[in-house]
Motif scaffolding. Structure first.
Motif, short mmCIF file in Angstrom:
data_model
loop_
_atom_site.label_atom_id
_atom_site.label_comp_id
_atom_site.label_asym_id
_atom_site.label_seq_id
_atom_site.Cartn_x
_atom_site.Cartn_y
_atom_site.Cartn_z
N VAL A 218 2.12 -9.08 73.23
CA VAL A 218 1.20 -9.61 74.25
C VAL A 218 0.10 -8.59 74.54
CG1 VAL A 218 0.99 -10.39 76.64
CG2 VAL A 218 2.94 -11.12 75.24
N GLY A 219 -1.15 -9.06 74.49
CA GLY A 219 -2.28 -8.19 74.79
C GLY A 219 -2.87 -7.50 73.58
N LYS A 220 -2.18 -7.58 72.42
CA LYS A 220 -2.70 -6.93 71.22
C LYS A 220 -3.57 -7.91 70.43
CE LYS A 220 1.26 -3.82 70.63
NZ LYS A 220 2.38 -3.43 69.74
N ALA A 221 -4.38 -7.37 69.54
CA ALA A 221 -5.20 -8.22 68.66
C ALA A 221 -4.29 -8.95 67.67
CB ALA A 221 -6.21 -7.37 67.91
N LEU A 222 -4.63 -10.20 67.36
CA LEU A 222 -3.82 -11.01 66.43
C LEU A 222 -3.67 -10.32 65.08
CD1 LEU A 222 -2.39 -13.75 65.83
CD2 LEU A 222 -4.60 -14.60 65.08
N SER A 223 -4.77 -9.79 64.56
CA SER A 223 -4.74 -9.16 63.24
C SER A 223 -3.86 -7.90 63.22
CB SER A 223 -6.16 -8.81 62.78
OG SER A 223 -6.77 -7.94 63.72
N GLU A 224 -3.68 -7.29 64.38
CA GLU A 224 -2.84 -6.10 64.48
C GLU A 224 -1.35 -6.47 64.38
OE1 GLU A 224 -1.77 -2.67 67.80
OE2 GLU A 224 -3.58 -3.89 68.05
N VAL A 225 -1.03 -7.64 64.93
CA VAL A 225 0.38 -8.09 64.96
C VAL A 225 0.75 -8.82 63.67
CG1 VAL A 225 2.07 -9.49 66.20
CG2 VAL A 225 0.27 -8.28 67.46
N ILE A 226 -0.16 -9.70 63.21
CA ILE A 226 0.10 -10.49 62.00
C ILE A 226 -1.06 -10.26 61.03
CG2 ILE A 226 0.65 -12.78 61.08
CD1 ILE A 226 1.21 -13.64 64.00
#
Length: 226
Positions: free
Chosen positions: A17-25
């Motif tokens: 939560v709160g992170k950039a989408l590209s950072e997580v997936i």
């Protein structure tokens, strides 16, 4: 934001939560899908998610007019696509196996009709080949029916203690002539009194398949030892 199902599907260990989408997936396809949704366009795509394990997903992104964000729905279709690939390969393999005996039956029948019927010795040879390949087709069809029963869980297994030597010797005898034509040595090295707890018919089928494959793929003059 992310719901509990997505934690499981994506193998997330920590809150994203709160992170950039590209950072997580790290998926270019997913990022492009979300960008289109942010531009106000609902869209669908199918692609692989590489981490933590490769998943094939079907994704739909829908824009949220009230917030300017989007909702992404992911379906894991990895197993579905794997089964589709297996079935496609299976159909291709069966078609290949059926094509050979059918083409030989057709060629022999045409030769007989073209005049070989008038010569008894030659005709007998061609009719023998017709019978052999018709029997091969029959075995293939029986294999397909057996497979269908197994997939439908309608194949009754009757487990019992079976002495292995007679089963293996019978399997060798069934394929001995094919082995001799390729100059293969086919023999068993089995401890006396060895038994298996198994269904007799199923075990015989397994043995025949294994030995038949060994005969097909062993180079001429080779050895096959059970």
């Amino acid at each position: 934001w992310v719901n509990r199902a997505a934690y499981t599907l994506l193998g997330l260990k920590q809150s994203p939560v709160g992170k950039a989408l590209s950072e997580v997936i790290p998926s270019v396809e997913l990022r492009e899908l979300v960008e289109q949704a942010h531009a106000g366009v609902s869209c669908d795509a199918e692609f692989d998610l590489p981490e933590p394990q490769t998943l094939r997903v079907q994704a739909r992104a829908t824009p949220l007019a009230a917030t300017g964000g989007s909702v992404v729905l992911l379906h894991d279709i990895t197993e579905l696509r794997r089964l589709e690939t297996i079935r496609r390969d299976f159909v291709a393999n069966v078609s290949h196996e059926l094509r050979t005996p059918l083409s030989i039956i057709r060629a022999n029948a045409e030769t007989l009709l073209d005049g070989a019927l008038e010569e008894p010795e030659i005709a007998r040879e061609f009719v023998g080949a017709l019978l052999n390949h018709a029997e091969r087709l029959s075995l293939l069809v029986n294999d397909l029916l057996e497979l269908s029963r197994i997939e439908a869980n309608r194949y009754p297994l009757r487990s019992q203690a079976l002495p292995l030597a007679p089963l293996i010797r019978r399997s060798i005898e069934s394929i001995q002539s094919a082995a001799e034509k390729k100059g293969l040595t086919l023999r068993e090295e089995l401890a006396e009194g060895l038994e298996a707890q198994a269904d007799k018919q199923a075990l015989e089928q397994i043995l025949l398949n294994l030995i038949d494959n060994a005969v097909k793929y062993t180079p001429k003059g080779g050895k096959i030892i059970l």
